[in-house]
Motif scaffolding. Structure first.
Motif, mmCIF file in Angstrom:
data_model
loop_
_atom_site.group_PDB
_atom_site.id
_atom_site.type_symbol
_atom_site.label_atom_id
_atom_site.label_comp_id
_atom_site.label_asym_id
_atom_site.label_seq_id
_atom_site.Cartn_x
_atom_site.Cartn_y
_atom_site.Cartn_z
ATOM 1 N N ARG A 11 0.835 -1.219 0.000
ATOM 2 C CA ARG A 11 0.000 0.000 0.000
ATOM 3 C C ARG A 11 0.860 1.256 0.000
ATOM 4 N NH1 ARG A 11 -1.622 1.037 6.204
ATOM 5 N NH2 ARG A 11 -3.054 2.572 5.353
ATOM 6 N N ASP A 18 7.280 1.055 -8.398
ATOM 7 C CA ASP A 18 6.293 2.111 -8.128
ATOM 8 C C ASP A 18 6.598 2.780 -6.785
ATOM 9 O OD1 ASP A 18 4.146 3.749 -7.995
ATOM 10 O OD2 ASP A 18 2.629 2.158 -7.927
ATOM 11 N N THR A 61 4.668 7.344 -3.594
ATOM 12 C CA THR A 61 3.408 7.097 -4.292
ATOM 13 C C THR A 61 2.428 6.400 -3.339
ATOM 14 O OG1 THR A 61 4.162 4.923 -5.037
ATOM 15 C CG2 THR A 61 4.667 6.802 -6.471
ATOM 16 N N LYS A 62 1.247 6.146 -3.822
ATOM 17 C CA LYS A 62 0.202 5.389 -3.101
ATOM 18 C C LYS A 62 0.008 5.911 -1.659
ATOM 19 C CE LYS A 62 2.188 1.418 -4.510
ATOM 20 N NZ LYS A 62 2.407 -0.010 -4.673
#
Ligand code: UN1
Length: 495
Positions: A411, A434, A456-457
């Motif tokens: 996550r 990512d 990110t995320k």
């Protein structure tokens, strides 16, 4: 020796909280040692701090940006001058070893010198107009009053990421540091005072998240909340800010991984993993908590890593024989312990550590054994959740594609790294991982301030601190159209 009581800094004055109460700041390497007493502030103190920041806004934004930058350069010089004593106080209040607290102060120096120079840039752009005799440009404006809420793991560096850009851009600030590290924050604020920052431009209030953090976020005069901390608290910040139509910038958790390919320099990789996993006792948002090793070298790598991890010496960070300091507090130690128990229950193989450490001089501190889990599978909670302690999970991969899949199955998306000698694999990893930061042949930690920092995320909300991207957080764009034709000209309309 008498214990010193420290005050809040509001409107250029050092003042006690109207609560009349204080809290203790203790040394996590020896919790009997009290470093100071700090104000247990309440909503009334907080309101005064915000009021003072609002009052100072007009004067500060009207001071030409190069002049604002000059004051901040002086802060940088004072950080250089006091680096050693700031680092020592920091080690005493949060435990990381002296070399790392020196690094923390150095990061603030770097950030300050880099960002104070924005006082003479703060670049906008000029663009052509679709009409003759018309000039188009963009200029940066301050956002207004900024709330800076900061964690304890980088007690000066992270505040510098927020305060310096906020101030150079013409904002005024209310600064609430973590309750585990008010001394470093206090000392940092003192330097702004000494550098000649006008009263009210920077206000400093200590106290708990519920007593002052929440009212600060909700205060109608706060225009932007800049927060670094846990993902759970970050989500609360986001909700409250959304509800009140405020801007917010969040820097939160990570579950950072290092990939070790079969062609890697294994000794180099071991050193990178050790530094990433056990530096700052694993309490960095960039810490390496997963190492994903190609099956062809898994046995060899694991045995070298185990051997090297066993050499780490726990102790007081002020001693130069110490490699790993304590955790920040008992609650954090219990959390790390519960994750170690969980790892065993989930079926991972505990290779080393897994328990609190109470030997010798470490008896009186919040120490925890450097811990290695082997045979970890990607879906286990110890491979998914942020532990924030010296606990490393070893996972196996079959190929680069498989490794990338495991890294990205998270996550979070803060930092990643790969050890390989193959340039094609390295670039493939840069393309596919990512995360906001990717390292080739070096650890997941050690970002430099001239580059954007963030993830990110679930790591953030798309913002990047440091670098020039910090300006996007702390300024509002204004688009300006200057028509010097002397006639009514209409954009988009055909005559
Ligand atoms: C953090 O862990 O919250 O890249 C910040 C690094 C440091 C900053 C870490 N320069 O590890």
């Amino acid at each position: 020796m008498a214990i010193k009581t420290y005050k809040n800094f509001i409107d250029g004055k050092w003042v006690a909280s109207s609560s009349g109460e204080t809290f203790d700041n203790i040394n996590p390497a020896n919790h009997k040692e009290i470093l100071g007493r700090f104000q247990k502030s309440n909503a009334s103190d907080l309101n005064k701090a915000v009021k003072s920041a609002v009052k100072a806004q007009e004067g500060w934004r009207n001071l030409p940006a190069p002049k604002r930058g000059e004051i901040l350069f002086r802060v940088g010089e004072l950080l250089v001058k006091h680096k050693e004593s700031l680092a020592k106080d920091m080690t005493r209040e949060m435990g990381k070893v002296l070399n790392e607290t020196r690094g923390d102060v150095q990061e603030a120096i770097d950030l300050t010198y880099y960002t104070a120079g924005e006082g003479r840039r703060l670049l906008g752009e000029t663009v052509p107009s679709e009409l003759n005799n018309k000039f188009c440009m963009t200029v940066r404006m301050p956002v207004g009053v900024v709330a800076a809420i900061t964690p304890w793991n980088f007690p000066i560096a992270i505040p510098s990421w927020k305060l310096i850009p906020a101030l150079v851009c013409g904002n005024t600030v209310v600064f609430k540091p973590a309750s585990d590290t008010p001394l470093s924050a206090y000392r940092f604020v003192k330097l702004f005072e000494e550098a000649g920052l006008p009263p009210g431009v920077l206000n400093f209030v200590t106290g708990s998240g519920t007593e002052i953090g929440e009212p600060l976020i909700e205060h109608h005069n706060i225009n932007l909340v800049s927060f670094t901390g846990s993902t759970d608290t970050g989500a609360v910040v986001a909700h409250k800010c959304a509800w009140n139509m405020k801007q917010y910038s969040l820097e939160m958790g990570g579950k950072n991984a290092i990939i070790v390919m079969d062609d890697a320099d294994l000794d180099l990789a071991v050193e990178g993993v050790i530094w990433g996993a056990f530096g700052t006792t694993g309490q960095r948002c960039t810490a390496c908590s997963r190492v994903i090793v190609h099956k062809k070298v898994l046995r060899k790598f694991t045995s070298r890593l185990l051997k090297r991890t066993k050499t780490l010496r726990l102790g007081d960070g002020l001693k130069n024989t110490t490699d790993v300091g304590p955790l920040i507090n008992e609650a954090q130690r219990q959390k790390v312990l519960s994750y170690c128990k969980l790892g065993v229950e989930e079926g991972a193989k505990l290779l080393l550590g897994g328990n609190v450490y109470k030997k010798g001089n470490c008896r009186g501190g919040f120490f925890f054994e450097p811990t290695l889990f082997a045979g970890v599978s990607p879906k286990m909670r110890i491979a998914q959740e942020e532990i924030f302690g010296p606990v490393l999970s070893i996972l196996e991969c079959k190929s680069l594609e498989n490794a990338v899949e495991i890294v990205n199955d998270s996550r979070f998306g803060l930092s990643s790294a790969i050890y390989t000698r193959d340039v094609n694999r390295a670039f493939k990893a840069i393309e596919k991982l990512d995360t906001g930061l990717t390292y080739i042949n070096s650890s997941t930690i050690g970002a430099e301030v001239q580059l954007p920092f963030g993830g990110t995320k679930g790591t953030g909300n798309g913002h990047r601190e440091a670098g020039t991207t910090a300006l996007e957080i702390f300024t509002e764009w204004k688009s300006v159209f200057v028509d010097y034709s002397g006639a009514l000209q209409k954009a988009q309309i055909e005559d």
